[in-house]
Design an enzyme around this catalytic site. Structure first.
Site, PDB file in Angstrom:
ATOM      1  N   LYS A  33      -4.120  -5.067  10.062  1.00 50.50           N
ATOM      2  CA  LYS A  33      -4.178  -6.101   9.019  1.00 50.50           C
ATOM      3  C   LYS A  33      -3.348  -7.305   9.454  1.00 50.50           C
ATOM      4  O   LYS A  33      -2.161  -7.163   9.764  1.00 50.50           O
ATOM      5  CB  LYS A  33      -3.641  -5.557   7.697  1.00 50.50           C
ATOM      6  CG  LYS A  33      -3.622  -6.604   6.580  1.00 50.50           C
ATOM      7  CD  LYS A  33      -3.289  -5.981   5.233  1.00 50.50           C
ATOM      8  CE  LYS A  33      -1.815  -5.988   4.892  1.00 50.50           C
ATOM      9  NZ  LYS A  33      -1.293  -7.318   4.558  1.00 50.50           N
ATOM     10  N   ASP A  65     -10.149 -20.450  -4.429  1.00 44.35           N
ATOM     11  CA  ASP A  65     -10.374 -21.901  -4.449  1.00 44.35           C
ATOM     12  C   ASP A  65     -11.715 -22.128  -5.148  1.00 44.35           C
ATOM     13  O   ASP A  65     -12.286 -21.193  -5.717  1.00 44.35           O
ATOM     14  CB  ASP A  65     -10.393 -22.428  -2.993  1.00 44.35           C
ATOM     15  CG  ASP A  65      -9.868 -23.858  -2.896  1.00 44.35           C
ATOM     16  OD1 ASP A  65     -10.352 -24.713  -3.674  1.00 44.35           O
ATOM     17  OD2 ASP A  65      -9.003 -24.123  -2.052  1.00 44.35           O
ATOM     18  N   THR A 119       0.404  -6.487  -7.382  1.00 44.52           N
ATOM     19  CA  THR A 119       1.274  -5.455  -7.964  1.00 44.52           C
ATOM     20  C   THR A 119       2.668  -6.000  -8.271  1.00 44.52           C
ATOM     21  O   THR A 119       3.447  -5.352  -8.959  1.00 44.52           O
ATOM     22  CB  THR A 119       1.392  -4.223  -7.038  1.00 44.52           C
ATOM     23  OG1 THR A 119       1.683  -4.687  -5.725  1.00 44.52           O
ATOM     24  CG2 THR A 119       0.126  -3.409  -7.023  1.00 44.52           C
ATOM     25  N   ARG A 210       5.661  -0.814   7.606  1.00 49.69           N
ATOM     26  CA  ARG A 210       6.917  -0.425   8.253  1.00 49.69           C
ATOM     27  C   ARG A 210       7.039   1.029   8.703  1.00 49.69           C
ATOM     28  O   ARG A 210       7.649   1.279   9.751  1.00 49.69           O
ATOM     29  CB  ARG A 210       8.085  -0.847   7.359  1.00 49.69           C
ATOM     30  CG  ARG A 210       8.271  -2.361   7.379  1.00 49.69           C
ATOM     31  CD  ARG A 210       9.020  -2.871   6.197  1.00 49.69           C
ATOM     32  NE  ARG A 210       8.241  -2.759   4.969  1.00 49.69           N
ATOM     33  CZ  ARG A 210       8.670  -3.156   3.774  1.00 49.69           C
ATOM     34  NH1 ARG A 210       9.861  -3.687   3.642  1.00 49.69           N
ATOM     35  NH2 ARG A 210       7.895  -3.032   2.703  1.00 49.69           N
TER      36      ARG A 210
HETATM   37  O1  C5P Z   1       5.586  -2.183   5.232  1.00 50.50           O
HETATM   38  P1  C5P Z   1       4.707  -1.782   4.081  1.00 50.50           P
HETATM   39  O2  C5P Z   1       3.983  -0.475   4.299  1.00 50.50           O
HETATM   40  O3  C5P Z   1       5.434  -1.829   2.751  1.00 50.50           O
HETATM   41  O4  C5P Z   1       3.577  -2.910   4.066  1.00 50.50           O
HETATM   42  C1  C5P Z   1       2.584  -2.955   3.069  1.00 50.50           C
HETATM   43  C2  C5P Z   1       1.675  -4.115   3.295  1.00 50.50           C
HETATM   44  O5  C5P Z   1       0.783  -4.205   2.179  1.00 50.50           O
HETATM   45  C3  C5P Z   1       2.344  -5.482   3.398  1.00 50.50           C
HETATM   46  O6  C5P Z   1       1.548  -6.288   4.284  1.00 50.50           O
HETATM   47  C4  C5P Z   1       2.286  -6.013   1.998  1.00 50.50           C
HETATM   48  O7  C5P Z   1       2.278  -7.417   1.935  1.00 50.50           O
HETATM   49  C5  C5P Z   1       0.934  -5.461   1.542  1.00 50.50           C
HETATM   50  N1  C5P Z   1       0.785  -5.343   0.098  1.00 50.50           N
HETATM   51  C6  C5P Z   1       1.641  -4.573  -0.689  1.00 50.50           C
HETATM   52  N2  C5P Z   1       1.448  -4.491  -2.045  1.00 50.50           N
HETATM   53  C7  C5P Z   1       0.424  -5.139  -2.605  1.00 50.50           C
HETATM   54  C8  C5P Z   1      -0.454  -5.887  -1.838  1.00 50.50           C
HETATM   55  C9  C5P Z   1      -0.231  -5.972  -0.456  1.00 50.50           C
HETATM   56  O8  C5P Z   1       2.565  -3.966  -0.186  1.00 50.50           O
HETATM   57  N3  C5P Z   1       0.228  -4.999  -3.873  1.00 50.50           N
END
Ligand code: C5P
Length: 233
Positions: A33, A65, A119, A210
């Site tokens: 992603k 948009d 979220t 992460r």
């Molecule tokens: O590192 P981690 O597993 O927390 O990353 C989750 C990814 O999903 C990040 O790119 C974050 O921006 C994205 N994301 C999220 N919660 C959302 C939408 C997107 O954690 N509601």
């Protein structure tokens, strides 16, 4: 093309750090992603680098948009060869339909996914912008609008997946972040689910950052997650 539901979130500012990590991942095991930070820094060149290594890419730019502009933006994403692209469902039915029609005309057709309610938004945040429904009701409402507009699925919290699958059927793809392997640090995520729990709840794709990108051995972290899914299958 990977059979696995894992999508690794490449949340990097520095493209060279990103490529260093990617070189330790296997395109047969995971998809990637690319979000606003990395794309704004590195541009389409980063997608070329990932595609040349045979990875499928979710371009997470959450377009919102006027219909014409969003249609042009998703067409451009299709030309870049991405596997999945997303738009805000709150842009409305005309905006989503315009995006659907644009992708239908493209020679390469990415999956078109809607973002319902971020979220990070609380009920109070929604009220401030004039939405009186609860976040849960608004998610269901916007997911319904996304499906009517021909979108292929939505990004959602894994907590919402059972109800979304029940209402919108098994072919409406659910993409869920907020996933943590058992025992992993939650970081800044709240109310996380494990990969196996999220799949059992109806997620089709798991966005994980992460726990993989910060692992000493990212390839091993992916393998462990995939093994945990098979053990629970
Ligand atoms: O590192 P981690 O597993 O927390 O990353 C989750 C990814 O999903 C990040 O790119 C974050 O921006 C994205 N994301 C999220 N919660 C959302 C939408 C997107 O954690 N509601």
């Amino acid at each position: 093309m990977p059979q696995s539901p894992l999508i690794v979130a490449l949340d990097y500012e520095d493209p060279s750090q990103c490529i260093e990590l990617v070189e330790r991942l296997d395109p047969k095991q995971v998809r990637l992603k690319v979000g606003k930070e990395l794309f704004t820094t590195a541009g389409p060149a980063i997608l070329e680098q990932l595609h040349s290594r045979d990875f499928e890419v979710f371009l997470d730019l959450k377009f919102h948009d006027i219909p014409n502009t969003v249609a042009k933006a998703v067409s451009a994403a299709a030309r870049l060869g991405v596997w999945m692209v997303n738009i805000h469902a709150s842009g409305g039915e005309r905006m989503m339909t315009a995006a659907r029609e644009a992708i239908d005309k493209a020679s390469h057709q990415p999956l078109l996914i809607g973002v319902t309610v971020l979220t990070s938004m609380t009920a109070e945040d929604l009220h401030q912008v004039g939405v009186s429904r609860s976040p849960e009701e608004q998610v269901m409402h916007l997911a319904g609008l996304a499906q009517q507009s021909g979108l292929d699925g939505v990004v959602c919290s894994a907590r919402e997946t059972p109800e979304l699958k029940r209402q919108f059927g098994k072919d409406f793809a659910l993409i869920t972040p907020g996933i943590r392997p058992a025992g992993a640090a939650a970081d800044d995520q709240r109310r996380t689910l494990t990969p196996a729990e999220a799949l059992a709840a109806g997620s089709d794709y798991l966005v994980i950052g992460r726990p993989i990108t910060a692992a000493a051995e990212p390839a091993r972290a992916c393998e462990d997650i995939l093994a945990s899914l098979q053990a629970n299958a």
